[in-house]
Design a protein around this motif. Sequence first.
Motif, PDB file in Angstrom:
ATOM      1  N   THR A  11     107.624  67.289  17.802  1.00 47.70           N
ATOM      2  CA  THR A  11     106.738  66.499  16.940  1.00 47.70           C
ATOM      3  C   THR A  11     105.393  67.204  16.780  1.00 47.70           C
ATOM      4  O   THR A  11     104.810  67.692  17.739  1.00 47.70           O
ATOM      5  CB  THR A  11     106.526  65.097  17.536  1.00 47.70           C
ATOM      6  N   ASN A  61     108.900  68.071  22.284  1.00 48.83           N
ATOM      7  CA  ASN A  61     110.043  67.517  21.550  1.00 48.83           C
ATOM      8  C   ASN A  61     109.994  67.862  20.055  1.00 48.83           C
ATOM      9  O   ASN A  61     110.785  67.341  19.275  1.00 48.83           O
ATOM     10  CB  ASN A  61     110.161  65.997  21.770  1.00 48.83           C
ATOM     11  N   TYR A  92     101.334  67.270  15.482  1.00 45.93           N
ATOM     12  CA  TYR A  92     100.146  66.413  15.437  1.00 45.93           C
ATOM     13  C   TYR A  92      98.964  67.247  14.967  1.00 45.93           C
ATOM     14  O   TYR A  92      98.974  68.473  15.041  1.00 45.93           O
ATOM     15  CB  TYR A  92      99.793  65.896  16.840  1.00 45.93           C
ATOM     16  N   GLU A 102      99.841  61.916  14.039  1.00 47.48           N
ATOM     17  CA  GLU A 102     101.181  62.515  13.969  1.00 47.48           C
ATOM     18  C   GLU A 102     101.420  63.050  12.557  1.00 47.48           C
ATOM     19  O   GLU A 102     100.956  62.473  11.571  1.00 47.48           O
ATOM     20  CB  GLU A 102     102.253  61.485  14.341  1.00 47.48           C
TER      21      GLU A 102
HETATM   22  C1  LIG Z   1     108.276  62.919  20.597  1.00 51.82           C
HETATM   23  O1  LIG Z   1     107.546  62.148  21.523  1.00 51.82           O
HETATM   24  C2  LIG Z   1     106.579  61.286  20.903  1.00 51.82           C
HETATM   25  C3  LIG Z   1     105.736  60.638  21.985  1.00 51.82           C
HETATM   26  O2  LIG Z   1     106.399  60.520  23.201  1.00 51.82           O
HETATM   27  C4  LIG Z   1     107.280  60.294  20.005  1.00 51.82           C
HETATM   28  O3  LIG Z   1     106.330  59.459  19.369  1.00 51.82           O
HETATM   29  C5  LIG Z   1     108.056  61.065  18.960  1.00 51.82           C
HETATM   30  O4  LIG Z   1     108.771  60.170  18.135  1.00 51.82           O
HETATM   31  C6  LIG Z   1     109.016  62.031  19.624  1.00 51.82           C
HETATM   32  N1  LIG Z   1     109.630  62.834  18.567  1.00 51.82           N
HETATM   33  C7  LIG Z   1     110.933  63.159  18.565  1.00 51.82           C
HETATM   34  C8  LIG Z   1     111.363  64.033  17.424  1.00 51.82           C
HETATM   35  O5  LIG Z   1     111.714  62.791  19.421  1.00 51.82           O
END
Ligand SMILES: *[C@@H]1O[C@H](CO)[C@@H](O)[C@H](O)[C@H]1NC(C)=O
Length: 317
Positions: free
Chosen positions: A159, A157, A161, A192
């Motif tokens: 994100t 998605n 880390y 994150e």
């Molecule tokens: C992506 O997934 C993670 C964990 O499932 C979540 O913490 C994060 O906010 C999500 N990021 C986006 C941009 O949707």
Amino acid sequence: MPSFSRTFFALISLAALPLTWATVNGPVISANFPDPAILATSGGTYAFATNSGNINIQVATSPDDGVTWELQSGVDALPNVGSWATVNSTWAPDVIDRGDGTFVMYYAAWSTSQGTHCVAAATSTSPVGPYNPESQPIACQTPGGGAIDPAGFQDTNGTRYIVYKVDGSSLGGGGPCGNANGEYSTPIMLQEMETDGVTPTGEPVQILDRGQSDGPLIEAPALILHNGTYVLFFSSNCYNTDLYDISYATAPSISGPYTKASSPLLVTGDDGLTAPGGATPRLDGGFMVFHVTVNTNPLTRYMYTATLTWNGTIVSA
Ligand SMILES: *[C@@H]1O[C@H](CO)[C@@H](O)[C@H](O)[C@H]1NC(C)=O
Ligand SMILES: *[C@@H]1O[C@H](CO)[C@@H](O)[C@H](O)[C@H]1NC(C)=O
Ligand SMILES: *[C@@H]1O[C@H](CO)[C@@H](O)[C@H](O)[C@H]1NC(C)=O
């Protein structure tokens, strides 16, 4: 000239244990090149390693997607370690392609003010650097013994880390690398990051720790997502003993729970290797770089590679 050798490790294909084979090749860099990381981009393939001599971060290039390697002798990818850090203390880098023309290097270096190693980020528009350090480290984990061995990861998605080790085994406790009785924890943390890859957001969470079978520590984490499973590579035991190894744990979600494989992927004796460790897989999981001890005094670790097989399937780049 690298020597190709047999595949040596087979594991019953439980769903939780998808990694089934490693075909070892090497040495591919016959020079001290510990804790290597791999960066595979459309523009080329690169490896980075811990300080050696007066080079803070070593770099090597591969003209053929990782088959042969050329150490860029005398090139320092991180000539400026950051005003908070000291030279000759930079360990276990990792580099990501941020996708916007910028590359981010994660590294650990000694902070005199903290009295521990801290993990930090530096950026460059060229994969080989020079990388320019951010003004402050990302994490120090001073009470826990410091923070080392950072590695980047981007989830599907988008994100970002990093994972890193809290260096509890640096707090003492005897033995070849500290913590002989396991009194300190050496947790792997998941932090994150903002989309810039250099700014932490929120609090780190622990995703793994040492257990009895790991000896004094786990370290050198590197995270990939393979076929819907999060796979966290790590090393167990002391880096300066034959017990050092390459292992992994798997999880259905990024924050865990992670289940350790029932036995390591590579140990001393496999393919004639001594103390294989510090592995970093390519993002697609089909290939990894790691180091092997070739001399203990002075400690000298050459880079090797391995092709990885998952559930009987070889992943090609
Ligand atoms: C992506 O997934 C993670 C964990 O499932 C979540 O913490 C994060 O906010 C999500 N990021 C986006 C941009 O949707
Ligand atoms: C760093 O290491 C190199 C090579 O061992 C040495 O020549 C140099 O003096 C060291 N620098 C510092 C500041 O310790
Ligand atoms: C991907 O996962 C599925 C379902 O667990 C499995 O059947 C398949 O063999 C896996 N493929 C690879 C390449 O690991």
